[in-house]
Design a protein around this motif. Structure first.
Motif, PDB file in Angstrom:
ATOM      1  N   LEU A   1      61.615  64.088  72.196  1.00 39.72           N
ATOM      2  CA  LEU A   1      61.579  64.271  73.653  1.00 39.72           C
ATOM      3  C   LEU A   1      60.238  64.819  74.130  1.00 39.72           C
ATOM      4  CD1 LEU A   1      65.183  65.643  74.238  1.00 39.72           C
ATOM      5  CD2 LEU A   1      64.300  63.354  74.765  1.00 39.72           C
ATOM      6  N   ILE A   2      59.658  65.742  73.388  1.00 39.51           N
ATOM      7  CA  ILE A   2      58.344  66.276  73.752  1.00 39.51           C
ATOM      8  C   ILE A   2      57.288  65.180  73.672  1.00 39.51           C
ATOM      9  CG2 ILE A   2      56.511  67.856  73.008  1.00 39.51           C
ATOM     10  CD1 ILE A   2      58.773  69.833  72.245  1.00 39.51           C
ATOM     11  N   GLY A   3      57.349  64.355  72.621  1.00 38.49           N
ATOM     12  CA  GLY A   3      56.403  63.251  72.489  1.00 38.49           C
ATOM     13  C   GLY A   3      56.515  62.257  73.627  1.00 38.49           C
ATOM     14  N   LEU A   4      57.749  61.926  74.011  1.00 35.53           N
ATOM     15  CA  LEU A   4      57.949  61.002  75.133  1.00 35.53           C
ATOM     16  C   LEU A   4      57.497  61.620  76.452  1.00 35.53           C
ATOM     17  CD1 LEU A   4      61.441  59.491  74.235  1.00 35.53           C
ATOM     18  CD2 LEU A   4      59.223  58.332  74.163  1.00 35.53           C
ATOM     19  N   PHE A   5      57.799  62.898  76.662  1.00 36.50           N
ATOM     20  CA  PHE A   5      57.393  63.582  77.888  1.00 36.50           C
ATOM     21  C   PHE A   5      55.871  63.642  77.992  1.00 36.50           C
ATOM     22  CE2 PHE A   5      56.194  67.343  80.297  1.00 36.50           C
ATOM     23  CZ  PHE A   5      56.916  67.161  81.462  1.00 36.50           C
ATOM     24  N   ASP A   6      55.226  64.024  76.884  1.00 34.69           N
ATOM     25  CA  ASP A   6      53.760  64.090  76.897  1.00 34.69           C
ATOM     26  C   ASP A   6      53.134  62.722  77.136  1.00 34.69           C
ATOM     27  OD1 ASP A   6      53.752  66.793  76.515  1.00 34.69           O
ATOM     28  OD2 ASP A   6      53.255  66.707  74.376  1.00 34.69           O
ATOM     29  N   TYR A   7      53.729  61.700  76.567  1.00 35.62           N
ATOM     30  CA  TYR A   7      53.198  60.349  76.759  1.00 35.62           C
ATOM     31  C   TYR A   7      53.243  59.950  78.234  1.00 35.62           C
ATOM     32  CZ  TYR A   7      52.487  55.351  76.202  1.00 35.62           C
ATOM     33  OH  TYR A   7      51.988  54.084  76.302  1.00 35.62           O
ATOM     34  N   MET A   8      54.302  60.362  78.918  1.00 33.61           N
ATOM     35  CA  MET A   8      54.466  59.998  80.326  1.00 33.61           C
ATOM     36  C   MET A   8      53.605  60.855  81.258  1.00 33.61           C
ATOM     37  SD  MET A   8      56.564  57.536  80.085  1.00 33.61           S
ATOM     38  CE  MET A   8      57.299  57.240  81.658  1.00 33.61           C
ATOM     39  N   HIS A   9      53.275  62.088  80.865  1.00 33.10           N
ATOM     40  CA  HIS A   9      52.659  63.016  81.803  1.00 33.10           C
ATOM     41  C   HIS A   9      51.244  63.467  81.451  1.00 33.10           C
ATOM     42  CE1 HIS A   9      56.957  63.342  82.757  1.00 33.10           C
ATOM     43  NE2 HIS A   9      56.524  63.534  83.980  1.00 33.10           N
ATOM     44  N   GLN A  10      50.733  63.148  80.284  1.00 35.14           N
ATOM     45  CA  GLN A  10      49.375  63.554  79.948  1.00 35.14           C
ATOM     46  C   GLN A  10      48.392  62.462  80.317  1.00 35.14           C
ATOM     47  OE1 GLN A  10      48.865  64.770  75.917  1.00 35.14           O
ATOM     48  NE2 GLN A  10      49.770  66.768  76.247  1.00 35.14           N
ATOM     49  N   PRO A  11      47.153  62.868  80.595  1.00 35.07           N
ATOM     50  CA  PRO A  11      46.137  61.849  80.874  1.00 35.07           C
ATOM     51  C   PRO A  11      45.915  60.972  79.638  1.00 35.07           C
ATOM     52  CG  PRO A  11      45.153  64.040  80.717  1.00 35.07           C
ATOM     53  CD  PRO A  11      46.624  64.218  80.665  1.00 35.07           C
ATOM     54  N   LEU A  12      45.691  59.705  79.891  1.00 34.36           N
ATOM     55  CA  LEU A  12      45.533  58.765  78.787  1.00 34.36           C
ATOM     56  C   LEU A  12      44.213  58.990  78.062  1.00 34.36           C
ATOM     57  CD1 LEU A  12      46.876  55.471  80.357  1.00 34.36           C
ATOM     58  CD2 LEU A  12      48.008  56.957  78.727  1.00 34.36           C
ATOM     59  N   SER A  13      44.314  59.209  76.793  1.00 32.30           N
ATOM     60  CA  SER A  13      43.153  59.245  75.908  1.00 32.30           C
ATOM     61  C   SER A  13      43.626  58.725  74.555  1.00 32.30           C
ATOM     62  CB  SER A  13      42.589  60.661  75.775  1.00 32.30           C
ATOM     63  OG  SER A  13      43.436  61.468  74.999  1.00 32.30           O
ATOM     64  N   ILE A  14      42.697  58.340  73.738  1.00 32.00           N
ATOM     65  CA  ILE A  14      43.058  57.756  72.448  1.00 32.00           C
ATOM     66  C   ILE A  14      43.790  58.770  71.580  1.00 32.00           C
ATOM     67  CG2 ILE A  14      42.125  56.817  70.301  1.00 32.00           C
ATOM     68  CD1 ILE A  14      39.917  55.548  72.003  1.00 32.00           C
ATOM     69  N   ILE A  15      43.297  59.999  71.534  1.00 29.46           N
ATOM     70  CA  ILE A  15      43.912  61.011  70.668  1.00 29.46           C
ATOM     71  C   ILE A  15      45.297  61.400  71.184  1.00 29.46           C
ATOM     72  CG2 ILE A  15      43.703  63.376  69.821  1.00 29.46           C
ATOM     73  CD1 ILE A  15      40.733  62.941  69.574  1.00 29.46           C
ATOM     74  N   ASN A  16      45.428  61.646  72.503  1.00 27.14           N
ATOM     75  CA  ASN A  16      46.733  62.013  73.070  1.00 27.14           C
ATOM     76  C   ASN A  16      47.768  60.920  72.833  1.00 27.14           C
ATOM     77  OD1 ASN A  16      46.010  64.512  74.050  1.00 27.14           O
ATOM     78  ND2 ASN A  16      45.537  63.770  76.095  1.00 27.14           N
ATOM     79  N   THR A  17      47.379  59.683  73.090  1.00 23.26           N
ATOM     80  CA  THR A  17      48.305  58.566  72.905  1.00 23.26           C
ATOM     81  C   THR A  17      48.701  58.425  71.441  1.00 23.26           C
ATOM     82  OG1 THR A  17      47.291  57.454  74.781  1.00 23.26           O
ATOM     83  CG2 THR A  17      48.640  56.109  73.326  1.00 23.26           C
ATOM     84  N   THR A  18      47.739  58.563  70.531  1.00 25.85           N
ATOM     85  CA  THR A  18      48.031  58.465  69.103  1.00 25.85           C
ATOM     86  C   THR A  18      48.979  59.572  68.661  1.00 25.85           C
ATOM     87  OG1 THR A  18      45.835  57.515  68.752  1.00 25.85           O
ATOM     88  CG2 THR A  18      46.991  58.322  66.806  1.00 25.85           C
ATOM     89  N   ILE A  19      48.730  60.796  69.129  1.00 23.24           N
ATOM     90  CA  ILE A  19      49.607  61.919  68.787  1.00 23.24           C
ATOM     91  C   ILE A  19      51.036  61.634  69.248  1.00 23.24           C
ATOM     92  CG2 ILE A  19      50.156  64.323  69.374  1.00 23.24           C
ATOM     93  CD1 ILE A  19      47.140  64.888  69.321  1.00 23.24           C
ATOM     94  N   ASN A  20      51.167  61.184  70.486  1.00 29.89           N
ATOM     95  CA  ASN A  20      52.499  60.938  71.032  1.00 29.89           C
ATOM     96  C   ASN A  20      53.222  59.815  70.299  1.00 29.89           C
ATOM     97  OD1 ASN A  20      52.138  62.971  72.956  1.00 29.89           O
ATOM     98  ND2 ASN A  20      51.175  61.550  74.360  1.00 29.89           N
ATOM     99  N   ILE A  21      52.511  58.751  69.971  1.00 26.70           N
ATOM    100  CA  ILE A  21      53.128  57.642  69.248  1.00 26.70           C
ATOM    101  C   ILE A  21      53.556  58.073  67.853  1.00 26.70           C
ATOM    102  CG2 ILE A  21      52.635  55.392  68.192  1.00 26.70           C
ATOM    103  CD1 ILE A  21      50.982  54.763  70.734  1.00 26.70           C
TER     104      ILE A  21
END
Length: 147
Positions: free
Chosen positions: A91-111
């Motif tokens: 749930l935290i990964g999905l929430f962060d994916y929806m609400h954090q600014p898009l960057s390669i590292i953030n997206t990779t972490i969430n995935i």
């Protein structure tokens, strides 16, 4: 040779721990460097990045230990706790994916968080359903009808 993980929550949580620790370290490093280059408050950002990294490492370390305990003891209770903890990570990964600014590292972490947590939940459910016994592969036997 492919590894077939049927109940090895310890191995799966080890992979999750290593991958996410490295990714969160890179995220903290890039965040600190970009703040220092832009002229922001460099020292406080580095301190916060270190504290966040320590917090995340302790959290995923606890999941790692829990994964090995569930695997070694084949405990339904520990498996249920592991499932609940991994649901929180999902749930935290999905929430962060929806609400954090898009960057390669953030997206990779969430995935990676989402994929590994789903994988570990699946393994823990199989371990829990075995009720302390062996986890067996599901095989469908075709019956031969001589008619």
């Amino acid at each position: 040779m492919a590894i077939k993980l049927r109940y090895q929550t310890g191995i799966a949580t080890t992979i999750q721990f290593i991958a996410l620790t490295i990714l969160y370290f890179l995220h903290g490093l890039s965040s600190s460097v970009s703040t220092c280059i832009k002229g922001g408050n460099c020292v406080s950002n580095i301190i916060l990045a270190i504290l966040f990294f320590i917090f995340v490492t302790i959290g995923f370390g606890a999941l790692w230990v829990m994964g090995f305990m569930a695997q070694e003891k084949r405990s339904s209770l520990i498996s249920k706790i592991l499932i609940l903890a991994e649901l929180m990570v999902l749930l935290i990964g999905l929430f962060d994916y929806m609400h954090q600014p898009l960057s390669i590292i953030n997206t990779t972490i969430n995935i990676v968080e989402v994929i590994t947590s789903i994988w570990i939940i699946f393994l823990a459910i199989r371990l829990m359903r075995a009720k302390g016994g062996r986890v067996k592969a599901i095989k469908i036997h075709k019956t031969h009808n001589p008619n």
